[in-house]
Design a protein around this motif. Sequence first.
Motif, PDB file in Angstrom:
ATOM      1  N   GLY A  50       0.827  -1.196   0.000  1.00  0.00           N
ATOM      2  CA  GLY A  50       0.000   0.000   0.000  1.00  0.00           C
ATOM      3  C   GLY A  50       0.857   1.240   0.000  1.00  0.00           C
ATOM      4  N   HIS A  53       0.390   7.525   3.869  1.00  0.00           N
ATOM      5  CA  HIS A  53       0.612   8.967   3.843  1.00  0.00           C
ATOM      6  C   HIS A  53       0.708   9.519   5.268  1.00  0.00           C
ATOM      7  CE1 HIS A  53      -0.304   9.305  -0.490  1.00  0.00           C
ATOM      8  NE2 HIS A  53      -1.037   8.233  -0.234  1.00  0.00           N
ATOM      9  N   GLN A  70       5.615   3.843  -0.058  1.00  0.00           N
ATOM     10  CA  GLN A  70       5.054   2.682  -0.733  1.00  0.00           C
ATOM     11  C   GLN A  70       5.682   1.470  -0.081  1.00  0.00           C
ATOM     12  OE1 GLN A  70       5.336   2.754  -4.982  1.00  0.00           O
ATOM     13  NE2 GLN A  70       4.361   0.762  -5.207  1.00  0.00           N
ATOM     14  N   TYR A 101      -3.607   8.682   5.942  1.00  0.00           N
ATOM     15  CA  TYR A 101      -4.434   7.639   5.341  1.00  0.00           C
ATOM     16  C   TYR A 101      -3.544   6.670   4.586  1.00  0.00           C
ATOM     17  CZ  TYR A 101      -3.969  10.258   0.921  1.00  0.00           C
ATOM     18  OH  TYR A 101      -3.486  10.895  -0.182  1.00  0.00           O
ATOM     19  N   GLU A 103      -3.548   3.829   1.072  1.00  0.00           N
ATOM     20  CA  GLU A 103      -4.189   3.385  -0.164  1.00  0.00           C
ATOM     21  C   GLU A 103      -3.762   1.953  -0.438  1.00  0.00           C
ATOM     22  OE1 GLU A 103      -4.106   6.596  -3.420  1.00  0.00           O
ATOM     23  OE2 GLU A 103      -2.309   6.963  -2.200  1.00  0.00           O
ATOM     24  N   ASN A 105      -4.484  -1.417  -3.274  1.00  0.00           N
ATOM     25  CA  ASN A 105      -5.054  -1.807  -4.564  1.00  0.00           C
ATOM     26  C   ASN A 105      -5.757  -3.150  -4.498  1.00  0.00           C
ATOM     27  OD1 ASN A 105      -4.277   0.495  -5.980  1.00  0.00           O
ATOM     28  ND2 ASN A 105      -2.240  -0.318  -6.344  1.00  0.00           N
TER      29      ASN A 105
END
Length: 117
Positions: A50, A53, A70, A101, A103, A105
Amino acid sequence: MVQYYWNPAFQQQQQQMMPPQVTLPSGRPPATGEQSYIENILRLNRGKPGVFHFSFEHAVEAGKNTIAVQGRVEAAGRDHVILSEIGTNKRYLFPMIYFDYAEFNEELNYFNQNPLG
């Protein structure tokens, strides 16, 4: 405050301060276990790639108060997260107060949302 003598007004006040017992419609008490705090959700998804941040109130260099890593979660605690950066295997230890937060996929693991079990 410790009471060394009996005081009915104090006992009544203590009874009013106790939270009510919670029961589900089935009559069973709610299941105890993990709660949906961010660190618990990160632990459930340990190892998934992921982008994470973070932002900082005080930057070392002007305009550089954010970072996006990352990587993968190695561990998460109440006040911290340990990430390993993909490609470099560089490790980061961030206080959770700087977490903004994440992210992903892919689908995330989450807690059972069925309150009846």
